[in-house]
Write an enzyme that holds these catalytic residues in place. Structure first.
Site, PDB file in Angstrom:
ATOM      1  N   ASP A 153      44.944  49.259  41.300  1.00 60.41           N
ATOM      2  CA  ASP A 153      46.362  48.886  41.238  1.00 60.41           C
ATOM      3  C   ASP A 153      47.263  50.108  41.311  1.00 60.41           C
ATOM      4  O   ASP A 153      47.045  51.095  40.587  1.00 60.41           O
ATOM      5  CB  ASP A 153      46.652  48.182  39.899  1.00 60.41           C
ATOM      6  CG  ASP A 153      46.625  46.676  40.015  1.00 60.41           C
ATOM      7  OD1 ASP A 153      46.837  46.148  41.128  1.00 60.41           O
ATOM      8  OD2 ASP A 153      46.399  46.013  38.983  1.00 60.41           O
ATOM      9  N   GLU A 186      52.071  44.712  43.931  1.00 62.51           N
ATOM     10  CA  GLU A 186      52.676  43.407  43.659  1.00 62.51           C
ATOM     11  C   GLU A 186      53.953  43.210  44.468  1.00 62.51           C
ATOM     12  O   GLU A 186      54.727  44.154  44.635  1.00 62.51           O
ATOM     13  CB  GLU A 186      53.011  43.288  42.157  1.00 62.51           C
ATOM     14  CG  GLU A 186      51.796  43.350  41.263  1.00 62.51           C
ATOM     15  CD  GLU A 186      52.134  43.219  39.777  1.00 62.51           C
ATOM     16  OE1 GLU A 186      53.315  42.969  39.434  1.00 62.51           O
ATOM     17  OE2 GLU A 186      51.202  43.367  38.963  1.00 62.51           O
ATOM     18  N   ASP A 224      45.970  47.306  36.572  1.00 63.07           N
ATOM     19  CA  ASP A 224      46.881  47.940  35.614  1.00 63.07           C
ATOM     20  C   ASP A 224      46.896  47.151  34.302  1.00 63.07           C
ATOM     21  O   ASP A 224      47.574  47.531  33.343  1.00 63.07           O
ATOM     22  CB  ASP A 224      48.282  48.125  36.204  1.00 63.07           C
ATOM     23  CG  ASP A 224      48.917  46.822  36.643  1.00 63.07           C
ATOM     24  OD1 ASP A 224      48.260  45.761  36.545  1.00 63.07           O
ATOM     25  OD2 ASP A 224      50.083  46.854  37.088  1.00 63.07           O
ATOM     26  N   SER A 225      46.090  46.063  34.244  1.00 66.84           N
ATOM     27  CA  SER A 225      45.842  45.385  32.967  1.00 66.84           C
ATOM     28  C   SER A 225      45.153  46.343  31.997  1.00 66.84           C
ATOM     29  O   SER A 225      45.063  46.061  30.804  1.00 66.84           O
ATOM     30  CB  SER A 225      45.001  44.127  33.172  1.00 66.84           C
ATOM     31  OG  SER A 225      43.876  44.407  33.987  1.00 66.84           O
ATOM     32  N   GLU A 243      48.374  34.695  41.565  1.00 63.33           N
ATOM     33  CA  GLU A 243      48.203  34.553  40.114  1.00 63.33           C
ATOM     34  C   GLU A 243      49.075  33.443  39.559  1.00 63.33           C
ATOM     35  O   GLU A 243      50.289  33.395  39.797  1.00 63.33           O
ATOM     36  CB  GLU A 243      48.542  35.891  39.434  1.00 63.33           C
ATOM     37  CG  GLU A 243      48.378  35.836  37.922  1.00 63.33           C
ATOM     38  CD  GLU A 243      48.367  37.197  37.229  1.00 63.33           C
ATOM     39  OE1 GLU A 243      48.391  38.229  37.926  1.00 63.33           O
ATOM     40  OE2 GLU A 243      48.329  37.207  35.986  1.00 63.33           O
ATOM     41  N   LYS A 262      46.065  48.017  45.459  1.00 60.59           N
ATOM     42  CA  LYS A 262      46.733  46.716  45.360  1.00 60.59           C
ATOM     43  C   LYS A 262      48.145  46.958  44.853  1.00 60.59           C
ATOM     44  O   LYS A 262      48.367  47.847  44.031  1.00 60.59           O
ATOM     45  CB  LYS A 262      45.975  45.795  44.397  1.00 60.59           C
ATOM     46  CG  LYS A 262      46.693  44.470  44.127  1.00 60.59           C
ATOM     47  CD  LYS A 262      45.796  43.442  43.452  1.00 60.59           C
ATOM     48  CE  LYS A 262      45.743  43.491  41.957  1.00 60.59           C
ATOM     49  NZ  LYS A 262      47.032  43.351  41.264  1.00 60.59           N
TER      50      LYS A 262
END
Ligand code: KIV
Length: 271
Positions: free
Chosen positions: A90, A122, A51-52, A189, A120
């Protein structure tokens, strides 16, 4: 040379075997067909459609604005450019937190509409139910702990996480929770290298680090950062392998000069 290049497709099982063998896992982000093809040909193991994309493709300040539809657009392009690499996508902010049914629906859309291999998300204990529900549909899940950019407004800064004992303890607990829930790998991270090493030793699933030292099972970087396309972002963990910003700017300046001076196109470049 790595034997992985002979394997037709990298799967979650291949990554588990790589950890067992002590072979490091290479992972980079990509958001489009052309770049994904280059990464694939270079032999990358895992491509993360991160999602960057919200930052490097769309120019947003955070990863929060990117939508599920936009992630699906990027992921399907990446899948079209690859055969061997494992493609992880993501789940964007707001599509899985606090509602495991919605999490499953989002993950199913990604798998159906992109043909990617895994998702993925978070967080630790807070997303355990979502992880379990997604896994119950047979969709592999990668976890992500430490600096979790989707929670930036909770923390307020992008500084190193889990330096204090209490946060480190919670991170270790969360890593175990994600492993027990069935995640096939975990991204850590921007945390102290010693803590990342401890997690990578304690849990059996592969741990992929970004700013987490090299005593983990693999590394991931954002493609635009490691290629030097983004200039303003310079954390200590980032190794730049190129200065593409300057290269592209130079090429475009040359093109502009050639057009303005009527040097382009020349006789061989016309019909
Ligand atoms: O979105 C992303 O690019 C990521 C990596 C930084 C791991 O989550």
């Amino acid at each position: 040379m790595s034997t992985q290049h002979n394997i037709r497709k990298v799967t979650t099982h291949v990554l588990a075997e790589m950890k067992l063998r002590g072979e490091k896992i290479s992972m980079l982000t990509a958001y489009d067909y052309s770049m994904a093809r280059i990464l694939e040909q270079a032999g990358i193991d895992v491509i993360l459609v991160g999602d960057s994309a919200s930052n490097v493709m769309a120019g947003h300040e955070t990863t929060l604005p990117i939508t599920l539809n936009e992630m699906i657009y990027h992921a399907s392009a990446v899948v079209r450019g690859t055969k061997r690499a494992l493609i992880v996508v993501d789940l964007p902010f707001g599509t899985y937190q606090g509602n495991s049914k919605e999490a499953l629906a989002s993950a199913i859309r990604i798998m159906k509409e992109t043909a990617a291999n895994a998702v993925k998300l978070e967080g630790g204990s807070e997303v355990k139910e979502s992880v379990s529900r997604i896994l119950s549909a047979g969709i592999p899940v990668m976890g992500h702990l430490g600096l979790t950019p989707q929670s930036i407004h909770k923390f307020g800064t992008y500084v190193v996480r889990a330096k204090e004992n209490e946060e480190a303890k919670k991170l270790i607990e969360d890593a175990h929770i994600l492993e027990d829930a069935g995640c096939f790998a975990l991204v850590l991270e921007k945390i102290p290298a010693t803590l990342a090493a401890k997690v990578a030793t304690e849990i059996k699933i592969p741990v992929i680090g970004i700013g987490a030292g090299n005593k983990v099972d693999g590394q991931v970087l954002v493609l635009h950062d490691m290629l030097g396309i983004t200039q303003e972002f310079s954390p200590r963990f980032l190794r730049r392998y190129h200065n593409l910003y300057q290269e592209i700017q130079g090429a475009v300046s040359n093109y502009i000069n050639d057009v303005k001076s009527s040097d382009f196109p020349n006789e061989r470049e016309q019909y």
